[in-house]
Every structure is written in structure tokens, then in C-alpha cells.
Design a protein around this motif. Structure first.
Motif, PDB file in Angstrom:
ATOM      1  N   GLN A 100       0.742   9.815   2.699  1.00  0.00           N
ATOM      2  CA  GLN A 100      -0.627   9.230   2.666  1.00  0.00           C
ATOM      3  C   GLN A 100      -0.086   7.587   2.906  1.00  0.00           C
ATOM      4  OE1 GLN A 100      -1.722   9.540  -1.372  1.00  0.00           O
ATOM      5  NE2 GLN A 100      -1.419  11.931  -1.396  1.00  0.00           N
ATOM      6  N   LEU A 101       0.893   7.248   2.736  1.00  0.00           N
ATOM      7  CA  LEU A 101       1.413   5.840   3.071  1.00  0.00           C
ATOM      8  C   LEU A 101       1.291   5.850   4.661  1.00  0.00           C
ATOM      9  CD1 LEU A 101       2.244   2.952   2.353  1.00  0.00           C
ATOM     10  CD2 LEU A 101       4.491   3.713   2.242  1.00  0.00           C
ATOM     11  N   LEU A 102       2.009   6.662   5.128  1.00  0.00           N
ATOM     12  CA  LEU A 102       2.347   6.906   6.791  1.00  0.00           C
ATOM     13  C   LEU A 102       0.986   6.891   7.384  1.00  0.00           C
ATOM     14  CD1 LEU A 102       3.976   7.526   9.141  1.00  0.00           C
ATOM     15  CD2 LEU A 102       3.648  10.022   8.715  1.00  0.00           C
ATOM     16  N   ASP A 103      -0.267   7.701   6.824  1.00  0.00           N
ATOM     17  CA  ASP A 103      -1.488   7.546   7.423  1.00  0.00           C
ATOM     18  C   ASP A 103      -1.999   6.134   7.479  1.00  0.00           C
ATOM     19  OD1 ASP A 103      -1.188  10.212   7.539  1.00  0.00           O
ATOM     20  OD2 ASP A 103      -2.235  10.718   5.931  1.00  0.00           O
ATOM     21  N   VAL A 104      -1.771   5.314   6.430  1.00  0.00           N
ATOM     22  CA  VAL A 104      -2.341   3.996   6.280  1.00  0.00           C
ATOM     23  C   VAL A 104      -1.697   3.098   7.323  1.00  0.00           C
ATOM     24  CG1 VAL A 104      -2.254   1.817   4.990  1.00  0.00           C
ATOM     25  CG2 VAL A 104      -2.774   4.057   3.849  1.00  0.00           C
ATOM     26  N   HIS A 105      -0.394   3.246   7.817  1.00  0.00           N
ATOM     27  CA  HIS A 105       0.282   2.670   8.664  1.00  0.00           C
ATOM     28  C   HIS A 105      -0.028   3.048   9.935  1.00  0.00           C
ATOM     29  CE1 HIS A 105       2.682  -0.271   6.245  1.00  0.00           C
ATOM     30  NE2 HIS A 105       2.820   0.674   5.067  1.00  0.00           N
ATOM     31  N   LEU A 106      -0.091   4.203  10.223  1.00  0.00           N
ATOM     32  CA  LEU A 106      -0.465   4.730  11.629  1.00  0.00           C
ATOM     33  C   LEU A 106      -1.907   4.157  11.863  1.00  0.00           C
ATOM     34  CD1 LEU A 106       0.555   8.404  11.282  1.00  0.00           C
ATOM     35  CD2 LEU A 106       1.648   6.680  12.561  1.00  0.00           C
ATOM     36  N   GLU A 107      -2.683   4.308  11.074  1.00  0.00           N
ATOM     37  CA  GLU A 107      -4.257   3.931  11.477  1.00  0.00           C
ATOM     38  C   GLU A 107      -4.133   2.406  11.457  1.00  0.00           C
ATOM     39  OE1 GLU A 107      -8.501   3.751   9.443  1.00  0.00           O
ATOM     40  OE2 GLU A 107      -7.036   4.645   8.206  1.00  0.00           O
ATOM     41  N   ARG A 108      -3.336   1.595  10.863  1.00  0.00           N
ATOM     42  CA  ARG A 108      -3.205   0.235  11.094  1.00  0.00           C
ATOM     43  C   ARG A 108      -2.531  -0.281  12.662  1.00  0.00           C
ATOM     44  NH1 ARG A 108       0.146  -2.656   6.460  1.00  0.00           N
ATOM     45  NH2 ARG A 108      -1.547  -1.747   5.293  1.00  0.00           N
ATOM     46  N   ALA A 109      -1.622   0.683  12.971  1.00  0.00           N
ATOM     47  CA  ALA A 109      -1.154   0.644  14.516  1.00  0.00           C
ATOM     48  C   ALA A 109      -1.952   1.226  15.649  1.00  0.00           C
ATOM     49  CB  ALA A 109       0.132   1.282  14.431  1.00  0.00           C
ATOM     50  N   GLY A 110      -3.295   1.753  15.082  1.00  0.00           N
ATOM     51  CA  GLY A 110      -3.949   2.251  16.205  1.00  0.00           C
ATOM     52  C   GLY A 110      -3.415   3.585  16.616  1.00  0.00           C
ATOM     53  N   ILE A 111      -2.510   4.545  15.816  1.00  0.00           N
ATOM     54  CA  ILE A 111      -2.147   5.843  16.250  1.00  0.00           C
ATOM     55  C   ILE A 111      -2.833   6.875  15.618  1.00  0.00           C
ATOM     56  CG2 ILE A 111      -0.027   7.302  16.111  1.00  0.00           C
ATOM     57  CD1 ILE A 111       1.626   4.853  16.288  1.00  0.00           C
ATOM     58  N   ASP A 112      -3.604   7.690  16.414  1.00  0.00           N
ATOM     59  CA  ASP A 112      -4.327   8.916  15.756  1.00  0.00           C
ATOM     60  C   ASP A 112      -3.351   9.992  15.672  1.00  0.00           C
ATOM     61  OD1 ASP A 112      -5.901  11.096  15.330  1.00  0.00           O
ATOM     62  OD2 ASP A 112      -7.158  10.759  16.952  1.00  0.00           O
ATOM     63  N   ARG A 113      -3.172  10.203  13.994  1.00  0.00           N
ATOM     64  CA  ARG A 113      -2.253  11.243  13.591  1.00  0.00           C
ATOM     65  C   ARG A 113      -2.592  12.635  14.042  1.00  0.00           C
ATOM     66  NH1 ARG A 113       0.536  12.887   7.660  1.00  0.00           N
ATOM     67  NH2 ARG A 113       0.238  14.904   7.940  1.00  0.00           N
ATOM     68  N   GLY A 114      -3.973  12.859  14.067  1.00  0.00           N
ATOM     69  CA  GLY A 114      -4.396  13.958  14.641  1.00  0.00           C
ATOM     70  C   GLY A 114      -3.905  14.526  15.996  1.00  0.00           C
ATOM     71  N   LYS A 115      -3.944  13.476  16.941  1.00  0.00           N
ATOM     72  CA  LYS A 115      -3.141  13.646  18.042  1.00  0.00           C
ATOM     73  C   LYS A 115      -1.729  13.846  18.292  1.00  0.00           C
ATOM     74  CE  LYS A 115      -7.042  11.282  20.531  1.00  0.00           C
ATOM     75  NZ  LYS A 115      -7.809  10.523  21.474  1.00  0.00           N
ATOM     76  N   ALA A 116      -1.074  13.692  17.082  1.00  0.00           N
ATOM     77  CA  ALA A 116       0.563  13.743  16.971  1.00  0.00           C
ATOM     78  C   ALA A 116       0.801  15.094  16.434  1.00  0.00           C
ATOM     79  CB  ALA A 116       1.149  12.478  16.143  1.00  0.00           C
TER      80      ALA A 116
END
Length: 482
Positions: free
Chosen positions: A344-360
């Protein structure tokens, strides 16, 4: 250029390219021709040394677009494929690129038609060029010679010979500069040569096989190493020849051993079985097969615990592969990676960086949850080096199928799973490491580490984590545009 008002409807154009791999030159001329409404059948694209006689006295000048020329429409996918396809040896490639660019103006979604002959041909060219680049990364073998620049200095210069199928040498220069930045080296090919002195890249003329050295003293050591790691249980001759065609064997010192090793593979495999050292079957060829296999894996003590294997998830063709340490308690129960507090913390920082987790593609180095029971609670324990190294088989299998351009290893365990050795996160973070298949490995802290901190210490580490993810996001964007 020809002034716009002087363009005749029947004018034929012969475009002479300065270099066979000059995509920038083609793009500039192609844009002007499209804006002047010049259809594909009135243009001949001619490489250096080619003939422009197709149109007889075709005009060598490119017209200037009129002031009210429409903007060029082009999809990102077309640009991605076109840059690679331009490096192909097919003499019709630039005509194909212009034809598709021309068609884009009337149909901006032309690249979505997988049955279209032009689209399929473009994809074939791109695939061939990427395969040729991979072969260059994998099969260039440097031999050491004394640097002739300073007589008697004893400085070492490394020389390699390679025979590309396409015009890929310039495009791959950066890979070798990054990987061998501290060496002085030359790569000789029948098309052109590259020379790196540790600071500056120079190009040279085409070379011949005899211009490169045939061997050096280090090759005996390399042959011994190759023979020692050769695993007959994983031998698939057809796949080996597909990935390592015979044309490259003469440049590779270990290739001389292959016939003998293949001939003795069956006997060696039997010996390994008798000795109980055969560890794995053939590498799974699908993600579903890996998922099934890891649930049955008992190659290390973690697999013997009361837990469930957790498979990675995400697109099979993801450009980004995120690798963590191991599943936690919540991941073990749900069967999905990174859904607990760290995820959940990773999701917050990925969104902050503009990285779409759904595409990784998101996975872990170790596939089972390692823990110690304390009453009703299961307390996380870090996997040891042997457990990580054993589980590398599975994460490498995932990576071989997904083929990401960039891997993000979070934490020391994940870094070891990617590199096979322990590294310092502090020293390794922020700088990409090139892997043998041409992908880039970026290393950062694991988000669970941030959860164990508070106050200023956490704020500092979160800033570093954000900076790492921002660099990854920027690099992914660069890769998408290249």
C-alpha cells in the motif's frame, strides 16, 4: 528546397539518405513531403551507394511545406517501431515507413490493425532489429591486445569482431559505453567500426575479420568456466541454436566446447541424477507454468512451511518489472504480491512518481513467505542467501518471459536475486546497471524499510525513495520515446 508554389503534381522525388541508419534525416524529409501532399508512389528513398534511377531524372530537392500546411499526425507506437525498423537492411524500409506515415494522416488508428500488411511488416522489421541488437549485446567477445598508442606502455586495448545482420552498430554504441566505460575498446564490423578510449567515441571504416585478434590468454579461463557451469539437464539443442546461431560461434571461445558438451550431456545428466544434484527440470515457458511449478517447489526450507506460493502479476509484455523480497502474511493468504502495508505504501509512492502499477509486472525474489510462529502470529524472517539463490530460478524464468526493459529491485534480497551477489543499497541506488539481455536494473530500498522508520529518518528515506522512483519514471519515458 523547392518553394511550395513551384511544386508540380507530377514531380518525382529521389531522396538520397546520407547514412543507412539516419532516421532523423528520413523523418525531417518525410514530414515535409507529407505536408506538401506528395504521395508515396512519387518518392524513391535511396541509401548510400544505391541507385536513384527509378524515376530517371527525379528531383533531388525536397519541397518546402506551404505556410498553411496541416500538422503531422503520428502515433507513439509508430514512432517506437519506426526508429528500430529504420535500422533494418531491407532496402524498402523507408518507403514502408513513409507509406504508413502517409496513411496516418487519414487514419490515426492505422497501427491498431494487426491484420494490415504494412503494420505487420513494420512489426517484423522491428522484431528482427531487436533480435540482432540482443545478439550483439550477448555475443560480442573482446580480446585483449597491447595498446599501440603508447609504445611499450603495456596498456590494454580490447578488440571484438561482430557481424550484424542490420544497421545496428551506431544504435548500440551507448550500451557498450555504459557497460565497459573504464575499458579502451574497439568493435569491428563489416559495416563500420566503433572505438572508445575511455572518454570519447569515434567511428571508423568497415573492417575485415582478419583485423581482429583471434584469441588471448584469458580465453582458456573462460572456456574452463563455461564448461563448469554447463548444465546438461537444461540442454535444449534446438532452442540453443535459435538463440545462439552458428554464425556467432567463431567469435566465442566457449563455442569450441559445445559439440563435445552436447555429445556428453546425456551421460552427465545421468551422473547428476545418481548423485542427487539435479535441481530443476526445463525452464517453464509460460507464466501459468511457473505459477503451477512454484506451488510444488520444495527446493529450500521455506517451501516446507505452512504457506502458499505467491506468483507475480501484471502484463506479460510490461516494460517495467518490480521485484520485492518475498510475500508477507497478507500476500500469503491472498495469493497476490504487494497488497499488505508495504504494498500500500508502494502504491502511494508509485502514484507520486507517475508510474502506473497496473502497467508493471510485480513479483518477488522468493516465492514463499518465510516466518517464525509466535503464538497465533507469524513473524516475518528475511530469507538467507542460499534461499534467495535457489529461488532465482523462478524469478529469472518470469523475467525471461516478460522481457522487461527496466527492472526495479527493492531491497538487498531483490538485488541479490537479480545479480546473484549482495550489494549495498546506498552505493547501488540511483545508477542503472546493464544486464546481459540489454535491460536495465535499478536498485532502491524496500518500502517495508520505510515502515520501520519514523520522524526525520523516515522523511529522509522517503525523499530518497521518491527520487529513485522519479528517475525510473523518467527512464521509462525515455525508453518509450526511443
Amino acid at each position: 528546397m523547392i518553394p511550395a508554389q513551384r511544386i508540380r503534381a507530377d514531380t518525382r522525388y529521389v531522396i538520397q539518405l546520407p547514412e543507412p541508419d539516419d532516421f532523423g534525416f528520413w523523418r525531417e524529409r518525410a514530414r515535409a513531403l507529407v505536408q506538401c501532399d506528395v504521395p508515396p508512389d512519387r518518392i524513391a528513398w535511396v541509401e548510400p551507394g544505391g541507385s536513384g534511377d527509378l524515376f530517371g531524372r527525379g528531383d533531388l530537392r525536397v519541397p518546402s511545406p506551404p505556410a498553411d500546411a496541416p500538422q503531422i499526425r503520428v502515433s507513439r507506437r509508430f514512432l517506437q517501431l519506426a526508429k528500430n525498423a529504420a535500422l533494418h537492411s531491407d532496402p524498402e524500409r523507408f518507403a514502408l515507413l513513409y507509406r504508413l506515415l502517409w496513411r496516418h494522416q487519414a487514419n490515426g488508428r492505422v497501427m491498431e490493425d494487426k491484420a494490415d500488411n504494412d503494420v505487420r511488416r513494420l512489426e517484423d522489421l522491428d522484431r528482427s532489429v531487436r533480435r540482432d541488437s540482443h545478439k550483439m549485446h550477448a555475443f560480442v567477445r573482446f580480446r585483449v591486445v597491447e595498446d599501440e598508442g603508447v609504445e611499450g606502455s603495456g596498456d590494454e586495448h580490447y578488440v571484438a569482431w561482430f557481424e550484424p545482420d542490420h544497421h545496428i552498430v551506431r544504435a548500440n554504441a551507448g550500451f557498450f559505453v555504459r557497460r565497459f566505460a573504464n575499458m579502451k575498446w574497439s568493435i569491428l564490423t563489416p559495416r563500420l567500426s566503433l572505438h572508445w578510449d575511455g572518454e570519447t567515441m569515434r567511428e571508423g571504416p568497415a573492417a575485415e575479420r582478419g583485423d581482429a585478434p583471434s584469441g588471448d590468454p584469458a580465453e582458456d579461463l573462460w572456456r574452463k568456466y563455461y564448461a563448469s557451469i554447463f548444465n546438461p539437464a537444461r540442454l535444449k539443442v534446438g532452442a540453443m541454436l535459435k538463440e545462439m546461431p552458428r554464425k556467432y560461434w567463431k567469435n566465442m571461445p566457449e563455442a569450441a566446447l559445445i559439440p563435445e558438451l552436447v555429445a556428453g550431456a546425456q551421460q552427465r545428466e545421468s551422473t547428476m541424477v545418481d548423485a542427487g544434484t539435479l535441481e530443476f527440470e526445463e525452464r517453464p515457458e509460460t507464466l501459468a507454468a511457473i505459477d503451477k511449478a512454484i506451488h510444488a517447489c520444495r527446493k529450500c526450507p521455506i517451501g516446507e512451511l505452512d504457506n502458499h506460493a505467491v506468483m507475480g502479476e501484471g502484463p506479460q509484455d510490461a516494460a517495467l518489472m518490480i521485484v520485492g523480497e518475498q510475500p508477507g502474511d497478507q500476500e500469503d493468504q491472498s495469493g497476490r504480491p504487494f497488497i499488505g502495508p508495504a504494498g500500500q505504501l508502494l502504491d502511494v509512492h508509485l502514484e507520486r512518481a507517475g508510474i502506473d502499477r497496473g502497467k508493471a509486472y510485480v513479483t518477488n525474489t522468493v516465492k514463499h513467505f518465510k516466518y517464525v510462529q509466535r503464538g497465533k502470529r507469524r513473524l516475518h524472517q528475511s530469507p538467507n542467501a542460499k534461499e534467495i539463490d535457489t529461488c532465482r530460478w523462478w524469478v529469472e524464468s518470469e523475467r525471461a518471459i516478460v522481457q522487461p526493459k527496466l527492472l526495479l529491485a527493492m531491497g538487498a534480497s531483490a538485488a541479490r536475486g537479480m545479480l546473484g551477489k549482495t550489494v549495498s543499497i546506498t552505493k547501488a541506488r540511483g545508477t542503472p546497471q546493464m544486464l546481459e539481455d540489454g535491460s536495465e536494473l535499478w536498485i532502491t530500498a524496500h518500502p517495508s524499510y520505510l515502515l520501520r522508520l519514523d520522524g526525520e529518518a523516515r522523511e529522509k528515506q522517503e525523499r530518497l525513495f521518491d527520487a529513485d522512483l522519479a528517475a525510473v519514471a523518467q527512464r521509462l519515458a525515455e525508453m518509450a520515446d526511443s
